[in-house]
Every structure is written in C-alpha cells, then in structure tokens.
Design an enzyme around this catalytic site. Structure first.
Site, mmCIF file in Angstrom:
data_model
loop_
_atom_site.group_PDB
_atom_site.id
_atom_site.type_symbol
_atom_site.label_atom_id
_atom_site.label_comp_id
_atom_site.label_asym_id
_atom_site.label_seq_id
_atom_site.Cartn_x
_atom_site.Cartn_y
_atom_site.Cartn_z
ATOM 1 N N CYS A 226 0.824 -1.205 0.000
ATOM 2 C CA CYS A 226 0.000 0.000 0.000
ATOM 3 C C CYS A 226 0.860 1.257 0.000
ATOM 4 O O CYS A 226 1.963 1.270 0.546
ATOM 5 C CB CYS A 226 -0.875 0.038 1.239
ATOM 6 S SG CYS A 226 -1.900 -1.415 1.429
ATOM 7 N N ARG B 151 4.985 0.461 -6.162
ATOM 8 C CA ARG B 151 4.978 -0.396 -4.976
ATOM 9 C C ARG B 151 4.045 -1.597 -5.145
ATOM 10 O O ARG B 151 4.104 -2.538 -4.367
ATOM 11 C CB ARG B 151 4.523 0.420 -3.755
ATOM 12 C CG ARG B 151 5.481 1.533 -3.399
ATOM 13 C CD ARG B 151 4.854 2.489 -2.424
ATOM 14 N NE ARG B 151 4.663 1.913 -1.114
ATOM 15 C CZ ARG B 151 5.535 1.995 -0.114
ATOM 16 N NH1 ARG B 151 6.654 2.654 -0.285
ATOM 17 N NH2 ARG B 151 5.295 1.455 1.049
ATOM 18 N N TRP C 251 -2.841 -2.682 -1.605
ATOM 19 C CA TRP C 251 -2.432 -4.038 -1.977
ATOM 20 C C TRP C 251 -3.142 -4.945 -0.981
ATOM 21 O O TRP C 251 -2.817 -4.964 0.203
ATOM 22 C CB TRP C 251 -0.907 -4.169 -1.869
ATOM 23 C CG TRP C 251 -0.364 -5.450 -2.413
ATOM 24 C CD1 TRP C 251 -0.118 -5.754 -3.726
ATOM 25 C CD2 TRP C 251 0.029 -6.606 -1.662
ATOM 26 N NE1 TRP C 251 0.385 -7.024 -3.832
ATOM 27 C CE2 TRP C 251 0.482 -7.569 -2.586
ATOM 28 C CE3 TRP C 251 0.029 -6.928 -0.307
ATOM 29 C CZ2 TRP C 251 0.946 -8.820 -2.197
ATOM 30 C CZ3 TRP C 251 0.482 -8.187 0.087
ATOM 31 C CH2 TRP C 251 0.940 -9.112 -0.864
ATOM 32 N N ASN D 90 -1.320 1.597 5.734
ATOM 33 C CA ASN D 90 -0.417 0.617 5.130
ATOM 34 C C ASN D 90 0.049 -0.302 6.256
ATOM 35 O O ASN D 90 0.478 0.182 7.294
ATOM 36 C CB ASN D 90 0.775 1.344 4.485
ATOM 37 C CG ASN D 90 1.868 0.392 4.040
ATOM 38 O OD1 ASN D 90 1.640 -0.802 3.873
ATOM 39 N ND2 ASN D 90 3.061 0.918 3.846
ATOM 40 N N GLY D 91 -0.030 -1.612 6.047
ATOM 41 C CA GLY D 91 0.411 -2.547 7.083
ATOM 42 C C GLY D 91 -0.719 -3.463 7.483
ATOM 43 O O GLY D 91 -1.697 -3.623 6.747
ATOM 44 N N GLU E 96 17.724 -16.802 -9.647
ATOM 45 C CA GLU E 96 17.284 -15.433 -9.960
ATOM 46 C C GLU E 96 16.688 -15.367 -11.375
ATOM 47 O O GLU E 96 15.684 -14.690 -11.610
ATOM 48 C CB GLU E 96 18.475 -14.472 -9.806
ATOM 49 C CG GLU E 96 18.280 -13.057 -10.333
ATOM 50 C CD GLU E 96 17.166 -12.270 -9.644
ATOM 51 O OE1 GLU E 96 16.562 -12.771 -8.688
ATOM 52 O OE2 GLU E 96 16.884 -11.152 -10.112
ATOM 53 N N LYS F 17 12.968 -14.091 -12.123
ATOM 54 C CA LYS F 17 12.680 -12.962 -13.024
ATOM 55 C C LYS F 17 11.633 -13.365 -14.044
ATOM 56 O O LYS F 17 10.683 -12.639 -14.297
ATOM 57 C CB LYS F 17 13.931 -12.525 -13.793
ATOM 58 C CG LYS F 17 14.917 -11.579 -13.199
ATOM 59 C CD LYS F 17 14.494 -10.206 -12.850
ATOM 60 C CE LYS F 17 13.788 -10.147 -11.546
ATOM 61 N NZ LYS F 17 14.540 -9.923 -10.352
ATOM 62 N N GLU G 237 8.079 -13.971 -12.363
ATOM 63 C CA GLU G 237 7.353 -12.830 -11.779
ATOM 64 C C GLU G 237 6.812 -11.854 -12.828
ATOM 65 O O GLU G 237 5.798 -11.223 -12.597
ATOM 66 C CB GLU G 237 8.165 -12.113 -10.688
ATOM 67 C CG GLU G 237 9.343 -11.311 -11.136
ATOM 68 C CD GLU G 237 10.066 -10.624 -9.966
ATOM 69 O OE1 GLU G 237 9.426 -10.266 -8.976
ATOM 70 O OE2 GLU G 237 11.286 -10.454 -10.073
ATOM 71 N N HIS H 12 18.708 -35.634 -9.804
ATOM 72 C CA HIS H 12 18.161 -36.188 -8.553
ATOM 73 C C HIS H 12 16.642 -36.011 -8.476
ATOM 74 O O HIS H 12 16.059 -36.103 -7.403
ATOM 75 C CB HIS H 12 18.850 -35.549 -7.352
ATOM 76 C CG HIS H 12 20.315 -35.853 -7.313
ATOM 77 N ND1 HIS H 12 20.800 -37.084 -6.950
ATOM 78 C CD2 HIS H 12 21.399 -35.107 -7.664
ATOM 79 C CE1 HIS H 12 22.120 -37.079 -7.040
ATOM 80 N NE2 HIS H 12 22.515 -35.885 -7.480
ATOM 81 N N LYS I 285 6.352 -3.816 -4.656
ATOM 82 C CA LYS I 285 7.773 -3.493 -4.680
ATOM 83 C C LYS I 285 8.396 -3.624 -3.299
ATOM 84 O O LYS I 285 9.482 -4.163 -3.143
ATOM 85 C CB LYS I 285 7.958 -2.067 -5.213
ATOM 86 C CG LYS I 285 9.407 -1.617 -5.330
ATOM 87 C CD LYS I 285 10.124 -2.370 -6.416
ATOM 88 C CE LYS I 285 11.593 -2.060 -6.494
ATOM 89 N NZ LYS I 285 12.328 -3.073 -7.263
HETATM 90 O O1 M6R Z 1 13.416 -4.450 -0.887
HETATM 91 P P1 M6R Z 1 13.976 -5.831 -0.753
HETATM 92 O O2 M6R Z 1 15.275 -6.008 -1.479
HETATM 93 O O3 M6R Z 1 14.093 -6.267 0.688
HETATM 94 O O4 M6R Z 1 12.927 -6.790 -1.437
HETATM 95 C C1 M6R Z 1 13.090 -8.175 -1.401
HETATM 96 C C2 M6R Z 1 12.169 -8.877 -2.385
HETATM 97 O O5 M6R Z 1 10.828 -8.589 -2.091
HETATM 98 C C3 M6R Z 1 12.453 -8.463 -3.835
HETATM 99 O O6 M6R Z 1 13.780 -8.694 -4.185
HETATM 100 C C4 M6R Z 1 11.533 -9.248 -4.787
HETATM 101 O O7 M6R Z 1 11.862 -10.601 -4.773
HETATM 102 C C5 M6R Z 1 11.594 -8.676 -6.207
HETATM 103 N N1 M6R Z 1 10.277 -8.631 -6.757
HETATM 104 C C6 M6R Z 1 12.404 -9.498 -7.132
HETATM 105 O O8 M6R Z 1 12.426 -9.002 -8.424
#
Ligand code: M6R
Length: 614
Positions: free
Chosen positions: A2, A27, A78, A102-103, A486, A490, A493, A509, A609
């Site tokens: 949020c 965000r 969110w 927010n929270g 990673e 990527k 997501e 395995h 974000k």
């Molecule tokens: O702000 P942060 O680096 O702590 O965030 C961690 C993860 O939420 C963040 O890296 C998330 O996995 C991204 N969407 C990856 O692209």
C-alpha cells in the site's frame, strides 16, 4: 504494498494527490482512492472516490464526479484482508473520520468485536476498525488529537496511517509503527507520503518518522510525538533531486531503463567501495564504518528475501572462498521462527533494496536482540534497516521503480563482492597481488555490462521462443547456481511462465523427470573451473530433448559448438565477478518474454515493490 500520500495545503489538492499516487504505483496495488475535505456552505464535508484496479480507473471516476479541496489523503491498496474491490479500497470512513493505512492491524478482530454493539462495519478489512475507534473516542468527548493518540495506543501490528477529520479542516494526522512514513515540508503546506519518491514533486525537505512516532500537520506546522506521546524533534533530510528524476524517459518500461542503467549504477557502487586508482578495496575507515572488523569474526549471517536473497547466496561463495569466513544465508521469513543457533562473535547483514521489507527487518531486529552486530546493505539509506543497524552500507543504485529488481541486484552483488574482498584482506586471506587482480576485475564490470547489453536483439528473438512455453528451467554451478534461481524468479514474476532454477548437478536427482522434447533449459556457464561439469549436466538434459540456451563466453562457445539450440556469447569475465555480468542476459530474457506476452512488466500481478507485511 500500500502507498499513502496526504496534503494539508493552501490550494487544491486532488490533482497533486493523484500525481503522488502515480509515483507510488511501483509499490504494487490493486485499488486506489482519495478522500478530500470539501468546503460546503454548511461546513466541511469529507468526500471520497475509490476504484478497483489501476489509477486510471480512479482518474476516470474523479473526472465523472469531481471533488476538490485543500486537505486530502490518498491511497493505493495491496489487498491483505478482504478482496481487492472498491468497497474494501481506502480511504475508509467512519463518522467524521477518513483514514488510509499501510500494514496490518493484528488485533483488529478483538477491536472490532469490542465495537460491534455500537458500530456498523462496511468492509472486510483490518483497517476500518481504526477509523471507528477514532470516531468513537471523539463521540465520547476526546479532541481529535486525543482520539488519534488513544487509538494508536490500542493497535498492535504494523501500520502507517494518514487521517483527516470532518470539522478539523486544517489538520492532517499521521502515525508510523512498523511501516514507513515520511513527512514533506512545503511552503505554506505540508505533506505525508509512504516514501520520498511519492513526495518528489512536492518537497525535497523530508522528515522520516521514527518507530512509534505520530504527528499532527497543519499548513504551517508539523508537531511530532514519540511512542510515549512526548513532543520530539526529528531531523530534516534534504533528498537528492535524483528522486524527482525517477522517470521512465524514452524507455518503454522502467525495468528496461533500469537494466540499461547498470553500467552506471554498478559504477556508482564501485566508486563507493573501491579505490580504483590504487587497485584496492576501501578500508572500513574510508567507508565510515570504523569499527567494522571482519578479522576477528567467526561467522556472517546474510538475511534477505527474494532477489536480495539470491544476491546473498552468491555472496556466500565469495565470503567463504575469498575470506575463509563461514557464511550462512537465511530467507528472512524463516529465520527468526526457526530459532537459529547464533554465535556471539558473528555479524548479521540484512540485504534489502528497500530497507523496509518486513521479514528482513524483523530478522535484523531479532539478531540485535540476541546481541549480534548488525549491518544493512540497502539502496535506501534513509530506510528503517539503515537507521536501526550498527552499520549502514549503501548500494547507490538510485530509485528502482520496476517491481522486478534488476539494477539493485547487480549493485548488491557488486557491494557484496567488494565486502568479501575487504574481509579477505583483513583476514589475511588475500595478498596485495590478489587484491589488485580482484579490484581491477571489478572496475572492468561497467564496460563488460555495456558489451553484454549489445546482445539484446539476439536475446529478444530467443525470448519470443521462450514466451511460447509453459515451463522453463535454469541451471548453473557455483556462483551461477543462485543466478539460475534469480533467472527463474525474473521470468516467473513478470511473464507468469512457470520457471525453476537448479544447481546443475541436482537435476538428475529428480527434476530431470520433467524434461521432455522441447523443454527450454537456460544454462549459465562461463568458461571457468566448473565449466566441464556444467556442460556434462547440460548434455544430460539435452539428450532427453531439452532445448538449450547456453549463456557462456567465447571459449565456452568454442568448446560446445553445436551442442546448444542457441548460444549467447558474453564477454570474457574474471570468474568471481562473472555473476554480475551474467545477470544481464537473464534479465533481458525475462523482460522480452514478458513484453511479448503483453504482461504488465513494471507492475506484475499480485506483486508489490516493498513488502512491508510479514
Ligand atoms: O526491498 P527488498 O530487497 O528487501 O525486497 C526483497 C524482495 O521482495 C524483492 O527482491 C523481490 O523478490 C523482487 N520482486 C524481485 O524481483
């Protein structure tokens, strides 16, 4: 997560609130709304407009039903409690109160039960009860300020709040516990925002509220109180103009812009940690971390989530190989609940772009409580993690707006490699010659990234092919194993293609059972000491029909001629720093697959974000 913005102003606020919401879009959110104090003939009236989905839906709603005034709050939601629809969208109203949050209010059920006899609830959210509590307290004789202070004292959980109250046309109330909130100072106006980016077009003079703080803003004053309700002064930070420059420019997406910024952002990270002129890493004194002592450390614990955790996994190899320093990596959400055995002579390093991720922050606080030294490696030096840890270390990547982390990842890697070299030097594991070799290799990285970016047209073609699949695999060995994780993250997501990353030796395995004719497998294998082993694993899946995209260098390509369906040839890179360069093709591959599929690249579905709830 949020986003909050609020203005107590001397002129109309609706357009500026919506502009602020647009700055908060990065965000992640699924509904949006504004509440405005309108000045009717009979006195002030609080009106709101809300809409499910993207901000343009809210803009359309406001165009149809205009609303304006000099005081207002706005929110991107969110969803956590209650589905993402207009009814659950903020601001929430109760009597005279309008509120954004927010929270998560953890005790909302008890609070709600306590009010059920006297109040009618309209939503499924945890938030609405807070508006009712404030209104109820005022009904029982409290002033607006007393009601606000009393209510936040009743809440448990994490929250940032913005509140406006009918009849209090000149006051904006704000509180911060667990979720970030900043105050912007203006000329005859004041503002609240989830971060300085939201406030970038309004103010560069920012006050970051501290844990437990609450505040009352008018057009010409800002009064801040701490968790004990005592008045406090908090420092004013001048944020750099670069925040205001968090624009897309000529790029189609923030993500692409941020991918292309990496020669520069990695360069900035290097400038902070490396003395390139003298071919050495900077000393703790030069980094203003005077007491940072790797020499006598028994262990390092790296804690992070998502992409930051994958950067930490790569760093584990570096700290162990370059500094002989035992290193654990923990996913922050698992860390504190498994009650880890921590040795006192160890240091916890939280790795986080935002510096606000709730799980990472909680893990950092857990380590502090257990008496460990703590450090935060963050992109936001004004963040909670930076402020609460013993050592705050920047990555200097600049604002990252795309939800998918790209430039923060390569800057995290660059900073972590520099720190691993530094600890190797301090622990006597790296001599001068090796330090020169490693730092010289690091200074080549911005150029190597630029050369790798030139592969984009080839990658785009491969990505079109990849976008037709439902499942994909990534594999690598050593430091390229976390990079495989990673790469898969990527891709999933932003393109929503199911993807998994594996240590190359691990496929046989179990996961190899999933390989069939045409299954795409991306193999990350520069020509290093593990190359032959990785190629053997590549052949194991190729034999079973996998369609291989091999990411390697010239020597690697020469040794595998004809084996892969496609080979991407990266520039030759020194083995320790290779993951920083090899991150580029995996980012571009995911980006173009997503663009081809037409997904919302910068704000992928369901993602936020900055994940400020546990
Ligand atoms: O702000 P942060 O680096 O702590 O965030 C961690 C993860 O939420 C963040 O890296 C998330 O996995 C991204 N969407 C990856 O692209």
């Amino acid at each position: 997560m949020c986003g909050i913005i609020g203005i107590v102003g001397n002129q109309a606020v609706t357009d500026r609130l919506i502009e602020g919401l647009k700055r908060l879009e990065y965000r992640g959110y699924d509904s949006a709304g504004i509440a405005i104090m309108e000045n009717a003939v009979s006195g002030s009236v609080l009106s709101r407009r809300r809409a499910e989905g993207k901000i343009h839906n809210l803009v359309e709603r406001v165009a149809k039903e205009p609303v304006d005034g000099n005081l207002g709050i706005a929110h991107t939601r969110w969803a956590t409690h209650g589905i993402a629809n207009e009814n659950n969208a903020h601001p929430h109203f109760a009597g005279r109160v309008g509120l954004v949050h927010n929270g998560i209010i953890e005790n909302f059920t008890q609070l709600r039960d306590g009010l059920k006899k006297v109040r009618k609830f309209q939503t499924q959210t945890d938030t609405e009860v807070v508006a009712h509590l404030i209104d109820e307290a005022m009904k029982n004789g409290a002033s607006a300020q007393e009601a606000f202070a009393k209510t936040i004292g009743q809440l448990t959980g994490a929250f940032a709040l913005g509140v406006v109250i009918e009849g209090e046309d000149q006051q904006l109330f704000a509180a911060r516990r667990g979720s970030p909130l900043a105050i912007g100072l203006g000329d005859g106006e004041n503002y609240i925002g989830s971060d300085a980016i939201a406030l970038a077009s309004l103010s560069q003079k920012i006050i970051y509220l501290e844990e437990g703080d609450w505040a009352v803003l008018t057009t010409d004053s800002v009064k801040i109180f701490d968790a004990d309700n005592a008045p406090v002064e908090r420092p004013i930070t001048m944020v750099s103009g670069s925040l205001a420059a968090a624009e897309k420019g000529n790029y189609k997406h923030y993500m692409l812009k941020e991918i292309y910024e990496q020669p520069e952002t990695v360069g900035r990270t290097l400038t902070h940690y490396i003395d390139a002129f003298n071919h050495r890493v900077k000393t703790p004194e030069e980094l203003e971390l005077e007491t940072l002592d790797f020499k006598n450390l028994e262990r390092v614990t790296l804690i992070a989530c998502g992409t930051a955790a994958y950067a930490a996994y790569v760093a584990k190899y570096w700290f162990e190989q370059l500094a002989d320093l035992p290193t654990d990596v923990d996913i922050a959400s698992e860390f504190r609940y498994r009650r880890p055995a921590l040795s006192q002579n160890s240091m916890a390093i939280a790795v986080s772009q935002s510096g606000e991720t709730a799980d990472t922050l909680a893990a950092l606080r857990y380590c502090q409580k257990k008496g460990l030294k703590t450090a935060a490696l963050v992109n936001q030096m004004t963040s909670t993690m930076a402020r609460e840890s013993d050592y705050a270390m920047p990555i200097n990547a600049g604002p990252e707006i795309g939800v998918a982390s790209t430039k923060a990842f390569t800057s995290q890697l660059t900073a972590l490699l520099s720190l691993a070299i530094s600890s190797g030097v301090q622990r006597g594991h790296i001599d001068k010659k090796r330090e020169t070799e490693l730092t010289d290799a690091l200074t080549q990285i911005p150029r190597l990234i630029t050369e790798t970016l030139a592969l984009e047209p080839e990658i785009e073609t491969l990505a079109h092919d990849l976008s037709k699949t439902e499942n994909a695999f990534y594999m690598g060995r050593g430091v390229h194993f976390p990079l495989a994780l990673e790469g898969a993250l990527k891709l999933k997501e932003i393109s929503y293609i199911h993807a998994e990353g594996y240590a190359a030796g691990e496929l046989k395995h179990g996961p190899i059972a999933l390989i069939e004719e045409g299954t795409p497998v991306v193999v990350i294998a520069p020509y290093d000491e593990l190359f032959e082993k990785t190629v053997s694993n590549m052949q194991e899946v190729a034999t079973r029909g996998a369609k291989i995209t091999l990411i390697t260098d010239e020597k690697g390509a020469a040794h595998t001629a004809g084996m892969a369906h496609a080979t991407l040839v990266c520039p030759e890179t020194q083995s320790e720093s290779a993951p920083i360069v090899y991150a580029i093709p995996i980012q571009l591959l995911a980006y173009h697959a997503a663009v081809h599929l037409g997904t919302d690249v910068d704000q992928p579905r369901n993602l936020a974000k900055s994940v400020t709830v546990e």
